[in-house]
Design a protein around this motif. Structure first.
Motif, PDB file in Angstrom:
ATOM      1  N   LEU A   1       0.889  -1.289  -0.024  1.00  0.00           N
ATOM      2  CA  LEU A   1      -0.035  -0.027  -0.098  1.00  0.00           C
ATOM      3  C   LEU A   1       0.942   1.256   0.056  1.00  0.00           C
ATOM      4  O   LEU A   1       0.452   2.160  -0.396  1.00  0.00           O
ATOM      5  CB  LEU A   1      -0.938  -0.138   1.110  1.00  0.00           C
ATOM      6  CG  LEU A   1      -1.906  -1.200   1.220  1.00  0.00           C
ATOM      7  CD1 LEU A   1      -2.811  -0.916   2.637  1.00  0.00           C
ATOM      8  CD2 LEU A   1      -2.943  -0.845   0.164  1.00  0.00           C
ATOM      9  N   CYS A   2       2.031   0.994   0.482  1.00  0.00           N
ATOM     10  CA  CYS A   2       2.727   2.282   0.822  1.00  0.00           C
ATOM     11  C   CYS A   2       4.153   2.483  -0.345  1.00  0.00           C
ATOM     12  O   CYS A   2       4.825   3.223   0.045  1.00  0.00           O
ATOM     13  CB  CYS A   2       3.214   2.263   2.167  1.00  0.00           C
ATOM     14  SG  CYS A   2       2.056   2.417   3.699  1.00  0.00           S
ATOM     15  N   SER A   3       4.238   1.558  -1.247  1.00  0.00           N
ATOM     16  CA  SER A   3       5.271   1.495  -1.935  1.00  0.00           C
ATOM     17  C   SER A   3       5.321   2.108  -3.335  1.00  0.00           C
ATOM     18  O   SER A   3       6.089   1.636  -4.296  1.00  0.00           O
ATOM     19  CB  SER A   3       5.884   0.384  -1.852  1.00  0.00           C
ATOM     20  OG  SER A   3       5.144  -0.941  -2.234  1.00  0.00           O
ATOM     21  N   ARG A   4       4.140   2.445  -3.909  1.00  0.00           N
ATOM     22  CA  ARG A   4       3.700   2.829  -5.046  1.00  0.00           C
ATOM     23  C   ARG A   4       4.719   3.637  -5.670  1.00  0.00           C
ATOM     24  O   ARG A   4       5.198   3.782  -7.040  1.00  0.00           O
ATOM     25  CB  ARG A   4       2.240   3.232  -5.345  1.00  0.00           C
ATOM     26  CG  ARG A   4       1.429   2.064  -5.489  1.00  0.00           C
ATOM     27  CD  ARG A   4       1.455   1.201  -6.754  1.00  0.00           C
ATOM     28  NE  ARG A   4       0.825   0.016  -6.966  1.00  0.00           N
ATOM     29  CZ  ARG A   4       0.622  -0.940  -7.901  1.00  0.00           C
ATOM     30  NH1 ARG A   4       1.543  -0.514  -8.927  1.00  0.00           N
ATOM     31  NH2 ARG A   4       0.108  -1.836  -7.965  1.00  0.00           N
ATOM     32  N   ASP A   5       4.885   4.725  -4.879  1.00  0.00           N
ATOM     33  CA  ASP A   5       5.926   5.972  -5.323  1.00  0.00           C
ATOM     34  C   ASP A   5       7.049   5.798  -4.414  1.00  0.00           C
ATOM     35  O   ASP A   5       7.543   5.976  -3.453  1.00  0.00           O
ATOM     36  CB  ASP A   5       5.382   7.364  -4.850  1.00  0.00           C
ATOM     37  CG  ASP A   5       5.897   8.459  -5.198  1.00  0.00           C
ATOM     38  OD1 ASP A   5       7.175   8.330  -5.509  1.00  0.00           O
ATOM     39  OD2 ASP A   5       5.633   9.405  -5.384  1.00  0.00           O
ATOM     40  N   VAL A   6       8.192   5.029  -5.201  1.00  0.00           N
ATOM     41  CA  VAL A   6       9.458   4.689  -4.522  1.00  0.00           C
ATOM     42  C   VAL A   6      10.086   5.719  -3.904  1.00  0.00           C
ATOM     43  O   VAL A   6      10.757   5.844  -3.006  1.00  0.00           O
ATOM     44  CB  VAL A   6      10.234   4.028  -5.716  1.00  0.00           C
ATOM     45  CG1 VAL A   6      11.317   3.283  -4.969  1.00  0.00           C
ATOM     46  CG2 VAL A   6       9.274   2.544  -6.136  1.00  0.00           C
ATOM     47  N   ALA A   7      10.279   6.942  -4.967  1.00  0.00           N
ATOM     48  CA  ALA A   7      10.752   8.164  -4.236  1.00  0.00           C
ATOM     49  C   ALA A   7      10.280   8.840  -3.022  1.00  0.00           C
ATOM     50  O   ALA A   7      10.994   9.258  -2.013  1.00  0.00           O
ATOM     51  CB  ALA A   7      10.845   9.437  -5.438  1.00  0.00           C
ATOM     52  N   ALA A   8       8.946   8.722  -2.931  1.00  0.00           N
ATOM     53  CA  ALA A   8       8.321   9.185  -1.578  1.00  0.00           C
ATOM     54  C   ALA A   8       8.573   8.115  -0.529  1.00  0.00           C
ATOM     55  O   ALA A   8       8.605   8.613   0.708  1.00  0.00           O
ATOM     56  CB  ALA A   8       6.828   9.211  -1.919  1.00  0.00           C
ATOM     57  N   VAL A   9       8.770   6.892  -1.052  1.00  0.00           N
ATOM     58  CA  VAL A   9       9.071   5.946   0.210  1.00  0.00           C
ATOM     59  C   VAL A   9      10.539   6.306   0.870  1.00  0.00           C
ATOM     60  O   VAL A   9      10.598   6.366   1.980  1.00  0.00           O
ATOM     61  CB  VAL A   9       8.838   4.428  -0.275  1.00  0.00           C
ATOM     62  CG1 VAL A   9       9.406   3.481   0.897  1.00  0.00           C
ATOM     63  CG2 VAL A   9       7.535   4.202  -0.603  1.00  0.00           C
ATOM     64  N   HIS A  10      11.493   6.634  -0.066  1.00  0.00           N
ATOM     65  CA  HIS A  10      12.814   6.851   0.358  1.00  0.00           C
ATOM     66  C   HIS A  10      12.925   8.117   1.129  1.00  0.00           C
ATOM     67  O   HIS A  10      13.437   7.925   2.298  1.00  0.00           O
ATOM     68  CB  HIS A  10      13.609   7.141  -0.984  1.00  0.00           C
ATOM     69  CG  HIS A  10      13.915   5.710  -1.538  1.00  0.00           C
ATOM     70  ND1 HIS A  10      15.017   5.622  -2.340  1.00  0.00           N
ATOM     71  CD2 HIS A  10      13.494   4.673  -1.847  1.00  0.00           C
ATOM     72  CE1 HIS A  10      15.324   4.335  -2.904  1.00  0.00           C
ATOM     73  NE2 HIS A  10      14.132   3.465  -2.190  1.00  0.00           N
TER      74      HIS A  10
END
Length: 400
Positions: free
Chosen positions: A308-317
């Protein structure tokens, strides 16, 4: 000058073959009858019609060769024979069955030739020579035609399998996209019960040079998940979809190192068929994000929050860096601190319970928590939800 023995054999062979020309239609039907008697599994109208066409063409070719003294290598199967042979594959006739019909036909011709020679050759030595000449011709022709038609059968089987696989993939994609509403008809077409519970697997081969057969791996994994008859869809050379009909699945066994697997949760009916597949794909996506640190089999239930939280990889980083800071460092010390804090949260902030779970003294846990708070720049119970989520994502995604 008297003709030589070879000339007499060729002349007699020609005369006997010419005498058989009027019998061509009857000979073809006799061969077809022998095939029907010996292979009742081929007694289908469409298959018999193809067999009749092939018998007529082959009988004509054989008599032409015997009349004109042709060598078997000169007698390539005609286009009509090749087309009939390819059509047999399209009607589900196996390679060995198609080739066996030629052996039966050749056996009939050998019997017929022996009968004709016995009726028309009064000279024993000539009769034996003509018989041997005709049978040798038949066997050599059989070798030539079987070699050619085996290649045609193989090519046609591969083509039919390829087209059938593409059609199967397209149909399953329609199911997944919600374009198919006749669940009973779809189940019959796929040979799989779509109304029951399903556990989906998605397999990818991330080392294309590896010689592991993805089909074999999929069958082995499916047997480990549950006893039901699974559905397999070979999407491409490196991807396989699988559904196992079981409400209580086991985690799939670890596959070979070149294969990575995502496993969905069990769900029922057509909606469950779609959902479990989607979950398996999402689990596999998270595994790819984890890279070489990923488990060989990733279950959706273990990484649901990460999906659910990893669609936007840059945002996750950015989120992980802002919440964990130096705890993301890839050293053994920081990893121990991060793991201690994660277990501490799991144990409802009970240091003694966390110490027992980790296997260290509770004072060691307290010391690590103090060091962790210093690295975070705030007490460990402050902004707990975001910090705990960041720890979960860092453990699942292995983001450096």
């Amino acid at each position: 000058m008297a003709p030589s023995k070879d000339e007499r054999v060729r002349h007699t062979t020609r005369q006997l073959a010419l005498g058989l020309l009027p019998e061509l239609p009857a000979l073809s039907e006799s061969i077809l009858s022998r095939i029907r008697e010996s292979m009742p599994e081929l007694n289908r109208p469409e298959v018999l019609e193809l067999g009749r066409a092939a018998c007529e063409a082959n009988c004509t070719t054989l008599l032409y060769g015997l009349v004109h003294g042709a060598t078997p290598s000169d007698l390539e199967p005609g286009a009509d024979v090749i087309d009939s042979t390819r059509a047999l594959v399209q009607h589900g006739v196996a390679h060995e069955d198609a080739i066996r019909t030629y052996h039966l036909g050749t056996s009939f011709w050998a019997d017929k030739w022996a009968c004709v020679v016995g009726q028309h050759c009064d000279e024993p030595a000539l009769a034996v020579a003509v018989l041997n000449h005709g049978v040798s011709f038949l066997l050599s022709w059989l070798e030539v035609v079987v070699a050619r038609l085996t290649a045609e059968l193989r090519d046609e089987t591969e083509r039919v399998a390829r087209e059938g696989s593409l059609a199967r993939v397209a149909f399953v994609r329609q199911l997944l996209d919600g374009d198919v509403v006749d669940i009973q008809g779809a189940g019959r077409r796929l040979g799989y019960d779509l109304t029951g519970p399903h556990t989906a697997l998605v397999l990818t081969q991330h080392e294309p040079a590896d010689q592991v057969r993805l089909e074999g791996v999929a069958h082995e994994l499916a047997r480990g998940v549950g006893p039901g008859r699974p559905l397999f869809v070979h999407v491409d050379a490196a991807t396989m979809w699988c559904w196992v009909p079981t409400p209580h699945p086991r985690k799939a066994r670890n596959p070979p190192s070149s294969v990575r697997v995502g496993q969905g949760e069990p769900a029922k009916g057509l909606a469950g068929f779609r959902r479990s597949h989607h979950e398996a794909g999402e689990a596999l996506r998270v595994a790819h994000l984890a890279g070489t640190d990923a488990d060989p089999v990733t279950r959706f239930g273990d990484v649901e929050l990460a999906t659910l939280c990893s669609r936007d990889v840059a945002a996750v980083h950015h989120f992980l860096e802002s919440k964990l800071g130096d705890l993301l460092s890839d050293t053994g010390h920081e990893r121990r601190l991060a793991e201690t804090l994660r277990v501490y949260y799991q144990c409802n902030s009970n240091a003694r319970a966390a110490a027992a779970k980790i296997g260290v003294h509770h004072n060691t846990v307290r010391y690590r928590l103090e060091r962790t708070a210093a690295l975070l720049g705030h007490p460990i119970d402050e902004d707990r939800l975001a910090t705990e989520l960041a720890l979960h994502l860092a453990a699942r995604l292995r983001v450096p």
